[in-house]
Design an enzyme around this catalytic site. Structure first.
Site, PDB file in Angstrom:
ATOM      1  N   TYR A   1     106.587  79.075  44.922  1.00  0.00           N
ATOM      2  CA  TYR A   1     106.713  79.997  43.789  1.00  0.00           C
ATOM      3  C   TYR A   1     108.020  79.747  43.042  1.00  0.00           C
ATOM      4  CZ  TYR A   1     107.496  84.315  41.191  1.00  0.00           C
ATOM      5  OH  TYR A   1     107.765  85.228  40.190  1.00  0.00           O
TER       6      TYR A   1
ATOM      7  N   LYS B   1     108.702  78.298  39.073  1.00  0.00           N
ATOM      8  CA  LYS B   1     109.457  79.032  38.067  1.00  0.00           C
ATOM      9  C   LYS B   1     110.596  78.193  37.498  1.00  0.00           C
ATOM     10  CE  LYS B   1     106.903  82.524  37.818  1.00  0.00           C
ATOM     11  NZ  LYS B   1     106.235  82.874  36.547  1.00  0.00           N
TER      12      LYS B   1
ATOM     13  N   THR C   1     104.064  95.788  39.179  1.00  0.00           N
ATOM     14  CA  THR C   1     102.758  95.222  38.830  1.00  0.00           C
ATOM     15  C   THR C   1     102.062  94.752  40.104  1.00  0.00           C
ATOM     16  OG1 THR C   1     103.480  92.915  38.594  1.00  0.00           O
ATOM     17  CG2 THR C   1     103.771  94.356  36.681  1.00  0.00           C
TER      18      THR C   1
END
Length: 326
Positions: free
Chosen positions: A207, A211, A244
């Site tokens: 991850y 990014k 979220t």
């Protein structure tokens, strides 16, 4: 033993410590509010992952300001429901949903071709969709999921839409590409000989790597557009820690704790969208003021690798090769 720790446990520790630091900084900074933005009548925007969370808020605000917004997403039922909700809230809103699966290069090509056939302008592209900490797996085309969805899928989408972006921009109103990244890029590491994390997989590391790749792409794209004299700017945005569904793949006990903490301490999706919307719409970011990395509502400096011109160019060229664009 050290190798195993470095490959598996160290990225986990680094990411959660970074998350704690980011949370403290944003709590001290206070709530983010979107400044007053000008009307966007006549402009067309594409927002990936616009069916929920930050993406939904970005779409809603753009539609409220008069932009024609196209949501690109995988879940058609969710996307159409969002279109209905926004159109009920703003009677004059121009919002539509189009199927887009960033884990499929074919889907990206179909989406882009379909858009270009409509001969619409494209003033704003918000590369918002993403995955985080998903189990090891591959996209339809064999790429590691974080690298394939967060980075490579958006690279291809942007590349295929460059012509309408270039044609739609003009002096004083450049077209904008906004890449929604994360502070996790600070602990990312781009291994050009192992972009698919085949040597030793860690979802946390993958991850962070994806990014960092987004930021390298964003910076290189901005330079390519500037050097070519095209009226297009590209920037990367960190929305912060936002409440979220992105955290759903945390280890179960941590996920349960995160859900409780998020309601109290994380930013709301509307607050998370504020910096994204500023980067996409603010008249202040014209000309030489465009580009860069944005967090907490303003431009920020970031890690050294992000500004490594050789790394930017190498990743750019390898990505073109992987996507068959050369």
């Amino acid at each position: 033993m050290w190798s195993a720790f470095k490959s598996h446990l160290l990225p986990v520790i680094q990411l959660y410590l970074l998350g704690l630091k980011v949370l403290v900084v944003q709590l001290l900074s206070g709530p983010l509010r979107l400044p007053v933005m000008p009307r966007q009548d006549g402009k067309v925007a594409i927002v990936t992952g616009g069916g929920r969370g930050i993406g939904y808020e970005v779409v809603r605000h753009m539609a409220r300001l008069g932009a024609h917004v196209i949501i690109g997403g995988r879940d058609e039922q969710e996307g159409l429901a969002v279109v209905r909700r926004i159109c009920e809230q703003y009677k004059e809103a121009k919002v539509e949903f189009k199927k887009l699966d960033l884990a499929s290069l074919q889907s990206i090509r179909q989406f882009s071709q379909s858009f270009k056939e409509r001969d619409l302008p494209l003033n704003i592209l918000v590369n918002n969709a993403g995955v985080m900490l998903v189990p090891e797996g591959r996209t339809e085309d064999g790429f590691e999921q974080h690298f394939g969805v967060n980075y490579l899928g958006h690279f291809l989408l942007t590349w295929l839409l460059l012509d309408p972006l270039k044609d739609s921009g003009k002096c004083g109103s450049v077209s904008r590409v906004v890449n929604v990244s994360s502070s996790a890029h600070c602990i990312g590491d781009i291994k050009l000989n192992d972009l698919n994390s085949c040597q030793c997989y860690s979802a946390h590391a993958a991850y962070c790597h994806s990014k960092l790749a987004q930021l390298l792409f964003s910076s290189q794209l901005h330079q390519e557009m500037q050097h070519g004299g095209f009226p297009v700017s590209s920037c990367a945005v960190d929305p912060g820690m936002v409440d979220t569904a992105l955290y759903c793949h945390l280890w179960t006990p941590l996920h349960l704790a995160q859900r409780a903490i998020a309601r109290l301490l994380f930013r709301t999706p509307a607050e998370g969208a504020a910096t994204v919307l500023s980067a996409a719409l603010s008249p202040v970011l014209e000309g030489d003021c465009g580009g860069g990395y944005w967090a907490n509502g303003h431009r920020e400096s970031t890690t050294t690798p992000t500004f490594d011109p050789q790394l930017q160019l190498s990743l750019w060229e390898i990505s073109l090769q992987l996507l068959g664009l050369q």
